[in-house]
Scaffold this active site. Structure first.
Site, PDB file in Angstrom:
ATOM      1  N   ASN A 110       0.871  -1.180   0.000  1.00 17.20           N
ATOM      2  CA  ASN A 110       0.000   0.000   0.000  1.00 17.20           C
ATOM      3  C   ASN A 110       0.900   1.219   0.000  1.00 17.20           C
ATOM      4  O   ASN A 110       1.484   1.554   1.029  1.00 17.20           O
ATOM      5  CB  ASN A 110      -0.898  -0.013   1.247  1.00 17.20           C
ATOM      6  CG  ASN A 110      -1.711   1.276   1.363  1.00 17.20           C
ATOM      7  OD1 ASN A 110      -1.858   2.021   0.395  1.00 17.20           O
ATOM      8  ND2 ASN A 110      -2.231   1.531   2.555  1.00 17.20           N
ATOM      9  N   TRP A 111       1.006   1.841  -1.152  1.00 16.48           N
ATOM     10  CA  TRP A 111       1.923   2.984  -1.276  1.00 16.48           C
ATOM     11  C   TRP A 111       1.361   4.271  -0.670  1.00 16.48           C
ATOM     12  O   TRP A 111       2.074   5.263  -0.572  1.00 16.48           O
ATOM     13  CB  TRP A 111       2.245   3.229  -2.747  1.00 16.48           C
ATOM     14  CG  TRP A 111       3.210   2.234  -3.339  1.00 16.48           C
ATOM     15  CD1 TRP A 111       3.696   1.092  -2.752  1.00 16.48           C
ATOM     16  CD2 TRP A 111       3.809   2.301  -4.635  1.00 16.48           C
ATOM     17  NE1 TRP A 111       4.561   0.445  -3.608  1.00 16.48           N
ATOM     18  CE2 TRP A 111       4.648   1.171  -4.774  1.00 16.48           C
ATOM     19  CE3 TRP A 111       3.720   3.196  -5.705  1.00 16.48           C
ATOM     20  CZ2 TRP A 111       5.391   0.917  -5.928  1.00 16.48           C
ATOM     21  CZ3 TRP A 111       4.460   2.946  -6.847  1.00 16.48           C
ATOM     22  CH2 TRP A 111       5.287   1.821  -6.962  1.00 16.48           C
ATOM     23  N   LYS A 112       0.085   4.263  -0.331  1.00 12.73           N
ATOM     24  CA  LYS A 112      -0.560   5.472   0.202  1.00 12.73           C
ATOM     25  C   LYS A 112      -0.324   6.650  -0.752  1.00 12.73           C
ATOM     26  O   LYS A 112      -0.356   6.441  -1.960  1.00 12.73           O
ATOM     27  CB  LYS A 112      -0.053   5.771   1.622  1.00 12.73           C
ATOM     28  CG  LYS A 112      -0.052   4.511   2.496  1.00 12.73           C
ATOM     29  CD  LYS A 112       0.147   4.790   3.947  1.00 12.73           C
ATOM     30  CE  LYS A 112       0.337   3.469   4.686  1.00 12.73           C
ATOM     31  NZ  LYS A 112       0.026   3.529   6.080  1.00 12.73           N
TER      32      LYS A 112
ATOM     33  N   HIS B 147      -9.515   1.051   4.532  1.00 11.73           N
ATOM     34  CA  HIS B 147      -8.253   1.207   5.280  1.00 11.73           C
ATOM     35  C   HIS B 147      -8.503   2.125   6.474  1.00 11.73           C
ATOM     36  O   HIS B 147      -9.307   3.060   6.387  1.00 11.73           O
ATOM     37  CB  HIS B 147      -7.184   1.801   4.351  1.00 11.73           C
ATOM     38  CG  HIS B 147      -5.814   1.776   4.950  1.00 11.73           C
ATOM     39  ND1 HIS B 147      -5.397   2.719   5.858  1.00 11.73           N
ATOM     40  CD2 HIS B 147      -4.796   0.898   4.802  1.00 11.73           C
ATOM     41  CE1 HIS B 147      -4.159   2.430   6.231  1.00 11.73           C
ATOM     42  NE2 HIS B 147      -3.768   1.322   5.605  1.00 11.73           N
TER      43      HIS B 147
ATOM     44  N   GLU C 288      -6.938   4.511   7.643  1.00 11.14           N
ATOM     45  CA  GLU C 288      -6.726   5.941   7.357  1.00 11.14           C
ATOM     46  C   GLU C 288      -7.949   6.532   6.659  1.00 11.14           C
ATOM     47  O   GLU C 288      -8.295   7.690   6.870  1.00 11.14           O
ATOM     48  CB  GLU C 288      -5.447   6.133   6.513  1.00 11.14           C
ATOM     49  CG  GLU C 288      -4.201   5.925   7.361  1.00 11.14           C
ATOM     50  CD  GLU C 288      -2.990   5.417   6.588  1.00 11.14           C
ATOM     51  OE1 GLU C 288      -2.964   5.523   5.351  1.00 11.14           O
ATOM     52  OE2 GLU C 288      -2.063   4.895   7.244  1.00 11.14           O
TER      53      GLU C 288
ATOM     54  N   GLU D 157      -5.813  -5.400  10.240  1.00  8.03           N
ATOM     55  CA  GLU D 157      -4.837  -4.341  10.484  1.00  8.03           C
ATOM     56  C   GLU D 157      -5.136  -3.638  11.812  1.00  8.03           C
ATOM     57  O   GLU D 157      -5.970  -2.717  11.859  1.00  8.03           O
ATOM     58  CB  GLU D 157      -4.896  -3.312   9.355  1.00  8.03           C
ATOM     59  CG  GLU D 157      -4.499  -3.857   8.006  1.00  8.03           C
ATOM     60  CD  GLU D 157      -3.770  -2.811   7.182  1.00  8.03           C
ATOM     61  OE1 GLU D 157      -2.643  -3.085   6.765  1.00  8.03           O
ATOM     62  OE2 GLU D 157      -4.309  -1.716   6.975  1.00  8.03           O
TER      63      GLU D 157
ATOM     64  N   GLY E 201       1.907   2.042  10.554  1.00  7.74           N
ATOM     65  CA  GLY E 201       2.797   3.189  10.412  1.00  7.74           C
ATOM     66  C   GLY E 201       3.447   3.615  11.713  1.00  7.74           C
ATOM     67  O   GLY E 201       4.049   4.684  11.799  1.00  7.74           O
TER      68      GLY E 201
ATOM     69  N   SER F  99       3.017  -2.446  10.206  1.00  2.76           N
ATOM     70  CA  SER F  99       4.471  -2.431  10.408  1.00  2.76           C
ATOM     71  C   SER F  99       5.137  -3.769  10.081  1.00  2.76           C
ATOM     72  O   SER F  99       6.115  -4.147  10.738  1.00  2.76           O
ATOM     73  CB  SER F  99       4.818  -1.968  11.825  1.00  2.76           C
ATOM     74  OG  SER F  99       4.330  -0.646  12.042  1.00  2.76           O
TER      75      SER F  99
ATOM     76  N   GLY G 207       2.644  -1.242   4.214  1.00  2.00           N
ATOM     77  CA  GLY G 207       2.751   0.171   3.873  1.00  2.00           C
ATOM     78  C   GLY G 207       4.207   0.571   3.674  1.00  2.00           C
ATOM     79  O   GLY G 207       4.790   0.371   2.600  1.00  2.00           O
ATOM     80  N   GLY G 208       4.809   1.117   4.709  1.00  2.00           N
ATOM     81  CA  GLY G 208       6.162   1.675   4.633  1.00  2.00           C
ATOM     82  C   GLY G 208       7.188   0.790   3.942  1.00  2.00           C
ATOM     83  O   GLY G 208       7.932   1.246   3.057  1.00  2.00           O
TER      84      GLY G 208
HETATM   85  C1  PEP Z   1      -0.904  -0.066   5.744  1.00  2.00           C
HETATM   86  O1  PEP Z   1      -0.820   1.044   5.246  1.00  2.00           O
HETATM   87  O2  PEP Z   1      -1.860  -0.801   5.486  1.00  2.00           O
HETATM   88  C2  PEP Z   1       0.168  -0.500   6.649  1.00  2.00           C
HETATM   89  C3  PEP Z   1       0.085  -1.665   7.220  1.00  2.00           C
HETATM   90  O3  PEP Z   1       1.183   0.390   6.827  1.00  2.00           O
HETATM   91  P1  PEP Z   1       2.583   0.061   7.573  1.00  2.00           P
HETATM   92  O4  PEP Z   1       3.083  -1.231   7.000  1.00  2.00           O
HETATM   93  O5  PEP Z   1       3.464   1.203   7.238  1.00  2.00           O
HETATM   94  O6  PEP Z   1       2.291  -0.068   9.025  1.00  2.00           O
END
Ligand code: PEP
Length: 255
Positions: free
Chosen positions: A13-15, A98, A100, A170, A176, A216, A237-238
């Site tokens: 997930n590049w956001k 998500h 966010e 999640e 994040g 994470s 994500g990251g």
């Molecule tokens: C996400 O954006 O779904 C996510 C899990 O982010 P991160 O891996 O950065 O926690």
């Protein structure tokens, strides 16, 4: 093992990150890694990168996804994108609900339900996100929250529609933040969600639905998280923004 019945999906997930040039550069670094394996790698990019990303993965097994979709087919919904528009540019997956989106953009279980239905109707594979907040975990109501979300988000779905949906567990407190759920916590929550699906839609659906962990996940902890019986991949994500890290995660899923 029941795990063998399910598709493992590693989704980035590049956001709101990467220009089109950067998107092509990043994808080119890891796109061949999963070829020939059963692991499905998906990259969910910003809308403006979709066409570039679809072009970049051509000839590989990697699929491209978006990060949201509207539930109406067309109309006066400024700023929104329809499922048909996503399909037209070659997207095959879409993240829905998500945390966010729920936290900053007013998504509710009702809109998650409608968006997921619209995605499935167009042939997109939804990655539906559920998860509890830190307060909810500390209050000991994680299971209550998860089962409510699953019930509401899948209201009115057929067993076949549930089977086609990828569920991403999640925990909001792990997204994040660098704070990962332990492998046991992730396995337990994904197993609990599978149990809820079994009660609502039958054991056959529960055994075949893909349930990812997200929060994470990184190159160091991926192998342990992905080894859990009920964890069928990850939403990342990251670490999906760093080719070398994403490659390690993909390889951990392939092992
Ligand atoms: C996400 O954006 O779904 C996510 C899990 O982010 P991160 O891996 O950065 O926690």
């Amino acid at each position: 093992m029941k795990k063998d019945l399910r598709k493992v999906v590693i989704a980035g997930n590049w956001k709101m990150n990467k220009t089109r040039v950067q998107a092509a550069e990043l994808i080119n670094q890891f796109k061949g890694v999963s070829d020939g394996s059963d692991v499905q790698v998906v990259v969910c990019v910003p809308y403006t990168n979709l066409e570039t990303a679809v072009g970049a993965v051509k000839g590989t097994s990697v699929k491209i996804g978006a990060q949201n979709v509207h539930f109406e087919e067309s109309g006066a919904f400024t700023g929104e994108i329809s499922a048909a528009q996503l399909c037209e540019v070659g997207a095959e997956y879409v993240i829905i609900g998500h945390s966010e989106r729920r936290q900053y953009f007013g998504e509710t279980d009702e809109t998650v339900n409608l968006r997921t239905k619209a995605a499935l109707k167009s042939g997109l594979i939804p990655i539906m996100c559920v998860g509890e907040s830190l307060d909810e975990r500390e209050a000991g109501i994680t299971e209550e929250i998860l089962s409510t979300q699953i019930k509401l988000d899948f209201t009115g779905f057929t067993a076949d529609e549930v089977k086609k949906t990828v569920i991403a567990y999640e925990p909001i407190w792990a997204i994040g933040t660098g704070k990962t759920a332990t492998a046991e916590q992730a396995g337990e929550a994904c197993g609990f969600i599978r149990g809820v699906i079994a009660k609502l839609y039958g054991q056959d659906v529960a055994d075949s639905v893909t349930i990812q962990y997200g929060g994470s996940m990184n190159a160091k902890n991926a192998a342990e998280l992905l080894a859990q019986e009920d964890v069928d991949g990850g939403l990342i994500g990251g670490a999906s923004l760093v080719a070398a890290d994403f490659e390690v995660i993909i390889k951990a899923a392939m092992a």
